[in-house]
Design an enzyme around this catalytic site. Sequence first.
Site, PDB file in Angstrom:
ATOM      1  N   SER A 140       0.871  -1.179   0.000  1.00 40.50           N
ATOM      2  CA  SER A 140       0.000   0.000   0.000  1.00 40.50           C
ATOM      3  C   SER A 140       0.903   1.221   0.000  1.00 40.50           C
ATOM      4  CB  SER A 140      -0.859   0.005   1.275  1.00 40.50           C
ATOM      5  OG  SER A 140      -1.539   1.239   1.408  1.00 40.50           O
ATOM      6  N   TYR A 153      -1.444  -0.001  10.831  1.00 36.88           N
ATOM      7  CA  TYR A 153      -1.496  -0.360   9.405  1.00 36.88           C
ATOM      8  C   TYR A 153      -0.220   0.103   8.708  1.00 36.88           C
ATOM      9  CZ  TYR A 153      -3.454  -1.014   4.673  1.00 36.88           C
ATOM     10  OH  TYR A 153      -3.681  -1.418   3.371  1.00 36.88           O
TER      11      TYR A 153
HETATM   12  N1  LIG Z   1      -8.730  -0.886  -0.601  1.00 35.28           N
HETATM   13  C1  LIG Z   1      -7.701  -0.078  -0.480  1.00 35.28           C
HETATM   14  O1  LIG Z   1      -7.844   1.168  -0.445  1.00 35.28           O
HETATM   15  C2  LIG Z   1      -6.297  -0.640  -0.465  1.00 35.28           C
HETATM   16  C3  LIG Z   1      -5.247   0.252  -0.761  1.00 35.28           C
HETATM   17  C4  LIG Z   1      -3.952  -0.230  -0.740  1.00 35.28           C
HETATM   18  C5  LIG Z   1      -3.680  -1.524  -0.408  1.00 35.28           C
HETATM   19  N2  LIG Z   1      -4.712  -2.381  -0.092  1.00 35.28           N
HETATM   20  C6  LIG Z   1      -4.348  -3.756   0.247  1.00 35.28           C
HETATM   21  O2  LIG Z   1      -4.829  -4.587  -0.797  1.00 35.28           O
HETATM   22  C7  LIG Z   1      -5.171  -5.869  -0.285  1.00 35.28           C
HETATM   23  C8  LIG Z   1      -6.611  -6.194  -0.668  1.00 35.28           C
HETATM   24  O3  LIG Z   1      -7.434  -5.152  -0.210  1.00 35.28           O
HETATM   25  P1  LIG Z   1      -8.983  -5.045  -0.591  1.00 35.28           P
HETATM   26  O4  LIG Z   1      -9.309  -3.601  -0.672  1.00 35.28           O
HETATM   27  O5  LIG Z   1      -9.308  -5.926  -1.720  1.00 35.28           O
HETATM   28  O6  LIG Z   1      -9.623  -5.572   0.772  1.00 35.28           O
HETATM   29  P2  LIG Z   1     -10.763  -6.640   1.085  1.00 35.28           P
HETATM   30  O7  LIG Z   1     -11.835  -6.578   0.067  1.00 35.28           O
HETATM   31  O8  LIG Z   1     -11.092  -6.442   2.529  1.00 35.28           O
HETATM   32  O9  LIG Z   1     -10.009  -8.028   0.882  1.00 35.28           O
HETATM   33  C9  LIG Z   1      -9.157  -8.601   1.824  1.00 35.28           C
HETATM   34  C10 LIG Z   1      -9.046 -10.073   1.483  1.00 35.28           C
HETATM   35  O10 LIG Z   1      -8.121 -10.686   2.396  1.00 35.28           O
HETATM   36  C11 LIG Z   1      -8.703 -11.888   2.879  1.00 35.28           C
HETATM   37  N3  LIG Z   1      -8.165 -12.179   4.199  1.00 35.28           N
HETATM   38  C12 LIG Z   1      -8.174 -11.384   5.289  1.00 35.28           C
HETATM   39  N4  LIG Z   1      -7.611 -12.029   6.323  1.00 35.28           N
HETATM   40  C13 LIG Z   1      -7.237 -13.252   5.861  1.00 35.28           C
HETATM   41  C14 LIG Z   1      -6.615 -14.372   6.450  1.00 35.28           C
HETATM   42  N5  LIG Z   1      -6.259 -14.371   7.747  1.00 35.28           N
HETATM   43  N6  LIG Z   1      -6.387 -15.463   5.692  1.00 35.28           N
HETATM   44  C15 LIG Z   1      -6.762 -15.494   4.389  1.00 35.28           C
HETATM   45  N7  LIG Z   1      -7.337 -14.456   3.763  1.00 35.28           N
HETATM   46  C16 LIG Z   1      -7.583 -13.349   4.510  1.00 35.28           C
HETATM   47  C17 LIG Z   1     -10.206 -11.625   2.897  1.00 35.28           C
HETATM   48  O11 LIG Z   1     -10.934 -12.838   2.749  1.00 35.28           O
HETATM   49  P3  LIG Z   1     -11.604 -13.699   3.917  1.00 35.28           P
HETATM   50  O12 LIG Z   1     -12.191 -12.737   4.892  1.00 35.28           O
HETATM   51  O13 LIG Z   1     -12.630 -14.526   3.182  1.00 35.28           O
HETATM   52  O14 LIG Z   1     -10.481 -14.528   4.448  1.00 35.28           O
HETATM   53  C18 LIG Z   1     -10.380 -10.804   1.631  1.00 35.28           C
HETATM   54  O15 LIG Z   1     -10.526 -11.658   0.514  1.00 35.28           O
HETATM   55  C19 LIG Z   1      -4.922  -5.802   1.214  1.00 35.28           C
HETATM   56  O16 LIG Z   1      -3.638  -6.315   1.469  1.00 35.28           O
HETATM   57  C20 LIG Z   1      -4.969  -4.308   1.508  1.00 35.28           C
HETATM   58  O17 LIG Z   1      -4.241  -3.989   2.670  1.00 35.28           O
HETATM   59  C21 LIG Z   1      -6.015  -1.969  -0.131  1.00 35.28           C
END
Ligand SMILES: NC(=O)c1ccc[n+]([C@@H]2O[C@H](COP(=O)([O-])OP(=O)(O)OC[C@H]3O[C@@H](n4cnc5c(N)ncnc54)[C@H](OP(=O)(O)O)[C@@H]3O)[C@@H](O)[C@H]2O)c1
Length: 259
Positions: A140, A153
């Site tokens: 991120s 975070y």
């Molecule tokens: N959205 C943003 O603004 C943003 C910006 C920069 C970076 N990111 C990063 O991008 C990545 C994806 O973000 P997103 O926005 O797509 O978030 P999201 O929709 O909340 O997705 C997170 C995913 O991680 C899985 N997860 C969480 N804990 C887990 C565990 N212990 N074991 C296995 N799977 C797990 C969740 O699935 P389950 O709950 O089914 O396990 C879900 O599929 C993350 O690393 C986040 O920090 C996001």
Amino acid sequence: MLKRVVVTGASSGIGAATVRHFAGLGWQTVAVARREDRLKALAAETGAHTIVCDVTDETQVAALAREVAETGGATGLVNNAGGALGIESVEASSNDDWRQMFEVNVIGLRNVTAAMLPVLRDAARHLAPGETTSILNLTSTAGHDAYAGGGGYNAAKFAAHAVTNVLRLELAGEPIRVMELAPGLVHTEEFTLNRLRGDAAGAQKPYENVTPLTAEDVARVLVGAFEQPPHVNQDLIVLRPVAQSSVFHTHRGPLEPRA
Ligand SMILES: NC(=O)c1ccc[n+]([C@@H]2O[C@H](COP(=O)([O-])OP(=O)(O)OC[C@H]3O[C@@H](n4cnc5c(N)ncnc54)[C@H](OP(=O)(O)O)[C@@H]3O)[C@@H](O)[C@H]2O)c1
């Protein structure tokens, strides 16, 4: 060459979009997360092989690597599972939240990487000369710039950035690329909702009056890094919406040329 990629955190947001994008380009995909129902729906749509796994649990991750190896191996890994909890100050935040963020964003990434490296090496032994396998860690911009309320975070994503660089040094000489994709503001369904512990109105605020990145935008760039010629390693890709010139500067309202 075998094109089979394991994507963690594939049950929603960026991970699900990434599986869809890889599948659309003919890759075999392995979708990993804890929520089986969501993985099943994604499998019906994309043909993904699914594995239910909590990336913070070493036993489950060992079983994941075994299943990947037994069902065709892998030439790619996307460590995407992660997330944020809370926006409290360092002083006011809770160690439980910090531990959870470190567990999923850092320990989970290490668990899966360590378990999958032998699987990637097995695939690499059968590649034609010059071909490579790939690991990409989804960090991120919060892993590069600290901000007030970012506390745990920021700490976790800075750590994930550091681990990515360590890994690239440790794997020097092997046909394994190590890449990092650091997105800024991405509007996904669950990320901010989880961060704000279910506050639906609050979770809309960061995306008001601005065009953020979508999960599909991130997936397109991510898959593009895998589709580069095999000798090209995009060490670090920083991706933001045009309206966000830094973590601290998000322009609200239309983008207009100055008079
Ligand atoms: N959205 C943003 O603004 C943003 C910006 C920069 C970076 N990111 C990063 O991008 C990545 C994806 O973000 P997103 O926005 O797509 O978030 P999201 O929709 O909340 O997705 C997170 C995913 O991680 C899985 N997860 C969480 N804990 C887990 C565990 N212990 N074991 C296995 N799977 C797990 C969740 O699935 P389950 O709950 O089914 O396990 C879900 O599929 C993350 O690393 C986040 O920090 C996001």
